[in-house]
Design an enzyme around this catalytic site. Structure first.
Site: not given
Length: 1038
Positions: A815, A831-832, A1010
């Site tokens: 990330h 965030y990815t 996730c």
């Protein structure tokens, strides 16, 4: 002026420094039993990345539920959006009549970008989260702290002057007869004559600025740092870019740092702004040019007949003469680390590197005072000029005073400064306005100047009395019975700088090989700097190799146009002296001293400006195993250990770590005490409860909180460089126990491992924009509305130095962390990116797919999400800060994973996703299915509230249709879709759904999670355990 009496003396500590511990049974309950002395960081529900979101649990980095529900993982819902006007947010926040969101503050606060400093929201995130709103229940407070939809990784030279004059009559053959000179003597004579000519031809510097102040143009990076340090993100200074070349001396906050001595010297006679030493007492004020004012007045009234609040535009309009001159000044604690080796003082470990020289631009103070109606000072009176900054140290405002007549003398060049090295001031150095008093110590050069006033007596503020003083040696602490009187005594105050010289080359630890042929016959140039106070000229600098019996003349080098008013020298000079290597071998030490225009020399014996000594030693070079001469400075740079000076045994801390009769605590237990209401720290392997200290600590609570509950040796190293006997006594009052032997070993080993790992990652990523310990700016260039509450943001990375596009270089499964700056600290979320995933897709931009939790009226959490609303309010061209890679799961390809440094191989992978927790799974899916030789099989269960909440639905379905043997997807929705033919399960994720769609537990099968906490903790993990999966072996959370 009132007569001094004992009653008129102030106390050393305006506020009580009480230490309050809890009842003994509280600590007894926390004693080591089965507590762990290792930290398992990246298992589901375990603590993650030490620089990540506070208390986030692994696997829960999808969007958190926007409300609490015992039923189930209800994901991504939001209530009716608030439509309040944003401009009155401060009044609404105080009144509680309606809810204030991040959007309100962002839209009402002007952008301000200078010296690469970041935009700061003028409010703390906690003020928004903890505000009262209509209908709020007191019982909600504990839950709301974890509601924010993004608390998870998701979210989830200066050049030397040349003298081109012809030799002319200086030809040796035409000079007066005398002894014939050797070739070496003749070369030295030529240098002396060149220096004489140089000084003779000095002309007065008119101090006229050559150009307007520059913007952030192409050469800005030579002067300024553009990236943010991870060390500042938990402090109010999160928005300030600071160079990694600065060595921090007092922990993370407040900022007190100096550059590496050699790096500073090699940068030239004008110090780049990013290498200027920093001295701070508190957080840097968040000021703007447009709103800042300087109040000029007098106490009593009448000394200044026209008091006025001056704006920055009025000061810089050109109505008053603007000058620009080089000025050197150092911290009053310069070389204090050497003093601390003899006897510990209250000064920090500043070395000879805590001095800098910049081009300062501003207007004369006298002009502004005269324009404000300053009256004539009667001959029989003595008036004072007072300065006060906007910072807020723990003991009151930072203010000081100097004699008024010193400022009114135009030859003293006392300035109101707004420019530094051709640009506006850097935040660390006083933006937008500071005072510069040439020839004075740094402690009188007030930054962030807000008040300028005339009085009939000296300043009586805490920092004027109790800071920047040199008291007699018998005053060993501020609690000494005579301390108060002597700290108030005018003669102990430090104003003008003392005569100083320092050896820079050879640097500390430098080696000269003795193995090469002719090395003993070679020469070495010893170099350094020298400066003085009061504008007095330095007549000479001398070097000795025999303990001061004989001295050699050093050649001086000056800044351009160093002379002011026919006699003032405000800037340092550089010096050099060539010696034979063979002479260095026979020298016990290399000493330097300077002489001023009054023929005064620096003192020989140890003071803060005594001779500077470097000692050579014959050693075996560990790299070549051949003999070499190695040089040792008195102390090592920064807080590092080393140097030829060694503190007395009584001052050396106990490093044994033996617990004795103390209670013993595990690392696992200590980690629980990590907040402002319950803070434990580890110093020298002992455990201290510092909760009661946070309210009065001179450096503020933010100086301590980053270390609360942390298993780190950093706090020990930084504590030793700061604190005196008084602080040690207070520390002892906080002692509650000791760290276990197992914990000590783990902490020390982990420090070594972490340092090596960071160095390795930085080396691997040296050409990439994304760095593990620095935040890089990324510019928003495009936004696309995917759904009413979901956006696709495209950001551009900075170009490389060669002009080519930047590279993200994010490994699959990892990330990036975003930093948004609030008044009290940065808010960090991970965030990815959904692009780029593969190296071939890395084009200097990246995409974030983000669901926005809008502010709502009547919803469970009216303010909405913090980062998602901030992003949604951004305009094209605005920037965010990113760092990385974060996270502990990396996909290496073809079924191979690196999970927290351990290798795993899975032929079959189950994926649990919720909301935007899908994005790390998308990276994995895209990487696997883009490689025809990767035969890993994947099954995805994607949970959402509604059909419209599904992210990347069409892209995922296309992958499933094209690769039926390698990838399967099934949706779980809380609400039945309108499209009756859409294949999904309506309800909540459970064991039956997972049993039907997932690969069964067994060798070669792993599960990755996730999503929001409710989904992971209540839905996925219990079912996976029943199905035979084991956390940390076959179940892992992003």
């Amino acid at each position: 002026m009132p007569a001094w009496t004992r009653q008129s003396l102030s106390t050393p500590w305006p506020r009580k420094h009480d230490v309050r511990l809890r009842a003994p049974d509280v600590y007894d309950a926390a004693l080591k039993a089965d507590g762990l002395d290792t930290l398992q960081r990246h298992r589901p529900l375990g603590v993650v990345d030490q620089y990540g979101e506070k208390n986030r649990k692994a696997g829960t980095n999808g969007v958190h539920e926007p409300y609490d529900s015992d039923d189930a993982p209800s994901v991504n819902g939001h209530a009716e959006q608030s439509d309040h006007v944003s401009g009155d947010w401060e009044e609404r926040l105080r009144g509680g009549a309606s809810c204030v969101s991040v959007r309100d503050v962002k839209k009402s606060s002007p952008e301000c970008n200078h010296a690469f400093a970041r935009y700061v929201l003028p409010v703390a995130e906690s003020a928004i989260k903890e505000q009262d709103w209509p209908g709020k229940k007191n019982s909600d407070h504990g839950d709301n702290a974890k509601v924010d939809g993004e608390h998870a990784a998701e979210d989830g030279a200066e050049k030397e002057r040349n003298d081109d004059d012809q030799e002319g009559d200086d030809d040796p053959q035409k000079q007066s007869q005398g002894p014939e000179l050797t070739e070496e003597q003749q070369a030295f004579l030529d240098q002396i004559i060149s220096e004489m000519r140089l000084v003779e031809y000095f002309k007065n510097n008119p101090a006229e600025p050559k150009d307007d102040l520059k913007l952030l143009d192409s050469d800005a990076l030579q002067q300024l740092e553009s990236r943010l340090s991870i060390d500042d993100q938990s402090t109010p200074d999160s928005w300030i870019p600071r160079s990694t070349g600065l060595l921090r001396l007092t922990g993370k906050h407040p900022m007190n740092a100096e550059p590496n001595l050699l790096e500073m010297y090699q940068a030239g006679l004008i110090t780049p702004t990013k290498l200027h030493y920093v001295r701070g007492h508190a957080a840097v004020p968040q000021l703007t040019w447009e709103t800042h004012t300087l109040s000029v007045f007098s106490e009593p009234e009448g000394l200044v007949s026209k008091p006025k609040d001056w704006t920055m535009d009025e000061l810089t309009s050109g109505d008053y003469k603007i000058i620009e001159i080089p000025v050197s000044f150092g911290c009053d604690g310069a070389r204090r680390k050497e003093m601390n080796m003899i006897k510990k003082t209250s000064g920090f470990n500043f070395s000879g590197a805590s001095v800098s020289t910049c081009l300062w631009r501003g207007v004369l103070v006298r002009d502004i005072l005269l324009a404000s109606g300053l009256q004539d000072q009667p001959d029989e009176e003595r008036w004072y000029l007072n300065f006060e900054g906007a910072d807020e140290p723990s003991e009151g405002p930072y203010s000081t005073s100097i004699p008024l007549m010193h400022a009114m003398n135009p030859a003293n060049d006392v300035m109101l400064v707004f420019g530094q090295n051709g640009r506006i001031l850097h935040p660390d150095h006083g933006y937008p306005l500071r005072i510069i008093i040439p020839g004075y110590v740094g402690g009188r050069q007030i930054k962030w100047l807000t008040k300028l006033w005339v009085t009939k007596e000296p300043n009586r503020s805490y920092y004027h009395i109790w800071d920047n003083r040199v008291v007699p040696s018998f005053i060993d602490s501020r609690d000494h019975p005579l301390a108060s009187a002597l700290f108030h005594h005018e003669s102990t105050a430090c104003y003008e700088q003392s005569l100083q010289s320092v050896i820079v080359k050879p640097e500390h630890g430098e080696r000269i090989s003795l193995a090469t042929k002719g090395s003993l016959g070679g020469t070495y140039t010893v170099e350094g700097y020298a400066f003085n106070g009061g504008g007095d000229r330095i007549d000479r600098v001398e070097l000795s190799l025999d303990g001061g019996k004989t001295w050699r003349w050093c050649i001086r080098r000056f800044t351009d146009a160093p002379l002011r008013h026919g006699e003032k020298y405000w800037a340092w000079l550089f010096w050099r002296c060539e010696v034979k290597v063979q002479e260095l071998l026979g020298a016990q030490e290399i000493s330097v001293r300077a002489q001023d225009c009054r023929k005064n020399y620096q003192p020989e014996h140890m003071t803060c400006n005594s001779w500077y000594r470097v000692r050579p030693n014959i050693v075996q070079d560990p790299d070549t195993m051949l003999p070499a001469v190695e040089f040792q400075h008195p102390v090592a740079p920064g807080n590092g250990e080393g140097g030829w000076m060694v503190p007395p045994k009584e001052q050396q801390p106990d490093q044994s770590g033996k617990a004795g009769d103390l209670k013993t605590f595990s690392l696992e237990e200590i980690a629980k005490h990590n907040n402002k209401d319950d803070a434990w720290i580890i110093i020298e392997n002992k455990v201290y409860d510092v909760t009661s200290v946070l309210g009065w600590h001179p450096g503020g609570a933010n100086a301590i909180l980053p270390y609360a509950g942390k298993a780190t040796v950093d706090v020990t190293n930084e504590y030793k460089g700061i604190h005196d006997a008084y602080a040690n006594g207070k520390k002892d009052e906080c002692l509650i126990g000791a760290l276990s032997e197992e914990g000590i070993k783990f902490m020390q080993d982990d420090a070594v491992r972490a340092a090596k790992e960071l160095a390795r990652v930085k080396e691997e990523r040296k050409d990439m924009a994304l760095q593990p310990d620095l935040f890089t700016q990324a510019k928003l260039i495009k936004r696309e509305e995917v759904s009413p509450d979901t956006r696709l943001y495209t950001f551009k990375l900075p170009n490389k130095s060669d002009g080519s596009h930047g590279l993200l270089g994010l490994p699959v499964g990892r990330h990036i962390q975003i930093s948004v700056h609030f008044k009290d600290q940065a808010v960090l979320r991970s965030y990815t990116p959904v692009r780029p995933v593969l190296p071939s897709e890395d084009d200097g931009t990246f995409d974030l797919l983000v669901k926005t939790y809008m502010p709502s009226v009547g919803g469970p959490f009216p303010p909405g999400g913090t980062i998602s609303n901030y992003l949604d309010c951004m305009d094209d061209g605005e920037e965010i800060d990113i760092r990385g890679p974060t996270g502990g799961i990396t996909y290496k390809g073809r079924g191979n994973f690196d999970i927290e440094g351990k290798h795993y191989h899975f032929d079959k992978i189950n994926l649990v996703a919720g909301g935007s927790g899908l994005t790390p799974h998308w990276q994995l899916i895209h990487a696997v299915l883009s490689d025809p030789n990767d035969h890993t099989c994947m099954s995805l269960l994607d949970s959402n509230k509604t059909f419209g909440d599904i992210l990347l639905r069409e892209e995922l379905q296309k992958y499933a249709d094209e690769n039926p043997d390698r990838f399967k997807i099934w949706h779980v929705l809380s609400t039945e879709p309108k499209d009756k033919e859409f294949k999904c399960t309506v309800g909540h994720l459970n064991k039956d759904i997972m049993s039907h769609h997932f690969h069964p537990a067994g060798e070669g099968t792993g599960t990755l999670l996730c999503g929001p906490p409710g989904l992971i903790e209540k839905g996925a993990l219990p079912a996976l355990r029943e199905l035979g999966f084991k956390e940390g072996e076959s179940v892992f959370g992003y």
